[in-house]
Scaffold this active site. Structure first.
Site, mmCIF file in Angstrom:
data_model
loop_
_atom_site.group_PDB
_atom_site.id
_atom_site.type_symbol
_atom_site.label_atom_id
_atom_site.label_comp_id
_atom_site.label_asym_id
_atom_site.label_seq_id
_atom_site.Cartn_x
_atom_site.Cartn_y
_atom_site.Cartn_z
ATOM 1 N N GLU A 185 -56.201 -30.795 53.990
ATOM 2 C CA GLU A 185 -56.156 -30.672 52.543
ATOM 3 C C GLU A 185 -57.316 -29.853 52.010
ATOM 4 O O GLU A 185 -58.430 -29.909 52.540
ATOM 5 C CB GLU A 185 -56.231 -32.055 51.870
ATOM 6 N N TYR A 219 -60.697 -31.553 53.918
ATOM 7 C CA TYR A 219 -60.658 -32.827 54.620
ATOM 8 C C TYR A 219 -59.284 -33.063 55.237
ATOM 9 O O TYR A 219 -58.322 -32.346 54.955
ATOM 10 C CB TYR A 219 -60.999 -33.982 53.673
ATOM 11 N N ARG A 243 -63.464 -29.157 48.271
ATOM 12 C CA ARG A 243 -63.581 -30.063 49.406
ATOM 13 C C ARG A 243 -62.480 -29.782 50.426
ATOM 14 O O ARG A 243 -61.330 -29.503 50.046
ATOM 15 C CB ARG A 243 -63.448 -31.498 48.879
ATOM 16 N N ASP A 255 -56.334 -35.932 55.751
ATOM 17 C CA ASP A 255 -55.840 -37.206 55.236
ATOM 18 C C ASP A 255 -54.427 -37.400 55.775
ATOM 19 O O ASP A 255 -53.553 -36.536 55.579
ATOM 20 C CB ASP A 255 -55.835 -37.172 53.696
#
Lengths: 68, 549
Positions: B90, B83, B81, B85
């Site tokens: 990340e 993403y 994944r 944050d």
């Protein structure tokens, strides 16, 4: 060039032939450290002679990250 | 003995302990946070938020993916994944079953991200854009985590006492190296800059300043029937061998604890945070900390204790199949550390950095002792400034301010002057020290940059490092960038993503399921070891409820 992982080599050695416990091992370690230091000198030169001085780089990196 | 329970034609069947559903296959994963930095000579650099948004757009355009449910980035074809944050980019890898896989998927992700950052620079007219495994910000108080997850049968909170001594002691084998952060004037080498952001033995929080713990009690299982131990005391490291050892040894220690052996019974530390920092402060790895038993223990002593227990149980059916090999490598590394830092100067990140920094300090005509003296002196002057009402609010710490004959600390400066020569120091070197300090911090920051410009990667190309893991090559890393691991739910997730992505629909994924919006079908992945796709009819998760899975 891909080198063998240190751990693989070391795992085949018993305690009495640990690189750091023999004079031959020590000189090998010293030679590796010298080679690393020589290569590091060139990389340090390159890394610190970018568009920004070190202090400016740190400040700009901090700023762009939002200074969390 | 463990037996194999092939649930389908999976090429590498999952091992289960005989007569039970306890997996001898140990699933684990990682999350790596990175700093995005950019430069632009003509005009201002866009805001970080804008750049991160652009980076996400590029990732969506260029990678096979499904959107994460809600606003949770994207899941990609290797089962991992990507993403954002808290303004940090990340990469969370897919669930892996052995340390080889962990390293492969870590490197695969880093390769993907380096390419994304290059594309970001190209599309936005930046001179340069890069993602950095930097761990800490030396100007502010930000820190970037490199977290690990280990699947367990036990609730994490029940494992804390068994794991805390190990997590404190593993800094000598898992530290990234750098300088003590959160100091406005000092320049002190440490095996782990993140260690100074770890303030309590146990915590619920993974982000709050002063609240991060050696042991994270969070139990977000992300599965059914298992728990997930989330480790937040760790650094982002570059060495393949070091990453391998970090994942392997931690997984083995978790297995010992999960089996109920209470591996830390004799190793409980009086003050684990203090011990972590003591261990992190000594590049010879000889520092000791007081155990509750009254003994003084070095980090290697503690690791050897766990290692001994691991060796006693390495053939147990709950141990991973690769445990025997990992135990040999672990043993070898602990012996190698007897000669630290030089004996590990080409294979562990902290020791490589130590040598790089040493080289730069010596080239400038100084040594560690001088740097230490300067640190003490400037820390003292900073305290004096803070205690001076008229100067306490000054953020600037410059030679001009300190040496000004009418400055706020002029009396202290003149009182200290006679003592400087005996320490090979003079006031005129203050500027040199501050410049050298900035350079060392910048070198640390640039060491872990992803892609070809990172100092670590340059040294690797120069052939002076000895950190590779035999059997992990470029072709395998490229493969891991686009394909999931061979077993477990990550395999099903990755395959479903690749299949559904082609439709360009509103399909979504998370760790425990994949939703095929076109057919209204849900793939349930809550069993981490599931080996067969079983789809069931569901409504649209984006409209049905907040959490459809």
């Amino acid at each position: 060039m891909e080198t063998q992982m240190t751990l693989h080599r070391a795992s085949r050695q018993n305690a009495s032939t640990d690189p750091s416990s023999t004079s031959q091992g020590l000189s090998q370690i010293q030679a590796s450290c010298r080679r690393l230091a020589d290569a590091a000198d060139a990389e340090i030169e390159r890394a610190l002679n970018g568009d920004l001085q070190a202090e400016e780089f740190l400040a700009s990196a901090h700023q762009i990250r939002g200074g969390q | 003995m463990a037996i194999f329970k092939p649930r389908n034609s999976s090429p590498q069947p999952i091992r289960f302990v005989e007569g039970s559903d306890v997996p001898a296959t140990h699933l684990m994963g990682f999350e790596q946070e990175m700093a995005l930095c950019a430069t632009k000579s003509s005009g201002p650099v866009p805001d970080l938020e804008i750049l991160l948004k652009k980076l996400c757009e590029i990732a969506e355009e260029s990678l096979i993916h499904l959107r994460g449910f809600g606003d949770s980035g994207i899941f990609i074809a290797n089962g991992g994944r990507l993403y954002v944050d808290c303004l940090k980019y990340e990469y969370a890898g897919p669930e892996c079953s052995d340390p080889d896989e962990m390293v492969k998927y870590l490197l695969a992700g880093e390769r993907i991200l380096a390419a994304l950052a290059s594309e970001l620079a190209r599309r936005t007219g930046l001179d340069d854009a890069g993602l950095y495994r930097c761990n800490v910000d030396y100007v502010g108080s930000a820190t970037w985590g490199a977290h690990e997850s280990y699947l367990t049968r036990s609730e994490p909170s029940k494992l804390s006492a068994d794991l805390i001594p190990f997590l404190a002691a593993r800094v000598i084998t898992a530290g990234a190296g750098g300088f003590r952060p959160l100091t406005r004037t000092g320049c002190t080498f440490t095996l782990s800059p993140r260690a100074w952001h770890i303030c309590v033995p146990m915590s619920q929080s993974s982000t709050g300043a002063g609240e991060r713990g050696i042991f994270h009690v969070k139990d977000e299982t992300l599965s059914t029937g298992y728990h997930r131990l989330h480790v937040l005391v760790g650094d982002a490291i570059c060495s393949h061998a070091q990453n391998w050892l970090k994942f392997a040894t931690t997984s083995i220690v978790v297995a010992l604890a999960d089996a109920g052996l209470h591996p830390a019974r004799e190793m409980a530390l009086c003050d684990p945070v203090d011990a972590l920092r003591e261990f992190a402060s000594d590049p010879t790895c000889k520092a000791t900390a007081r155990a509750k038993s009254g003994r003084q223990l070095s980090a290697a002593d503690i690791q050897r204790h766990y290692l001994k227990l691991a060796r006693q149980h390495m053939h147990a059916d709950w141990m991973p199949a690769w445990a025997a090999m990992a135990i040999e490598k672990w043993d070898a590394m602990l012996r190698q550390l007897d000669g630290a830092p030089d004996s590990v100067a080409t294979c562990l990140d902290w020791a490589i950095k130590y040598r790089v920094f040493q080289s730069h300090i010596e080239k400038k005509g100084f040594d560690q002792k001088w740097l230490r003296n300067c640190t003490h002196l400037t820390d003292f002057l900073r305290c004096c400034l803070d205690a001076t009402p008229s100067a306490a609010s000054l953020s600037e710490f410059s030679p001009e301010l300190l040496l000004n004959p009418r400055g706020p600390v002029r009396k202290i400066v003149s009182q200290l002057a006679p003592f400087l020569p005996s320490r090979a120091m003079e006031w005129g070197q203050l500027e040199t020290y501050l410049k050298l300090r900035s350079e060392l911090f910048a070198l640390d920051f640039k060491f872990g940059r992803l892609g070809e410009k990172g100092i670590f990667n340059c040294l690797d190309r120069a052939g002076v490092l000895d950190h590779r893991v035999a059997g992990i090559d470029d072709a395998q890393i490229d493969y891991a960038a686009a394909h999931p691991p061979a077993l477990g739910r990550a395999k099903l997730r990755g395959e479903a993503i690749r299949r559904l992505h082609k439709k360009g629909s509103r399909d979504v994924s998370n760790w425990t399921s994949v939703f095929d919006s076109g057919n209204g079908m849900l793939l349930n992945l809550s069993d981490p070891f599931i080996a067969e796709e079983i789809w069931s009819k569901k409504g649209n998760p984006n409209t049905a409820c907040n959490f459809p899975f």
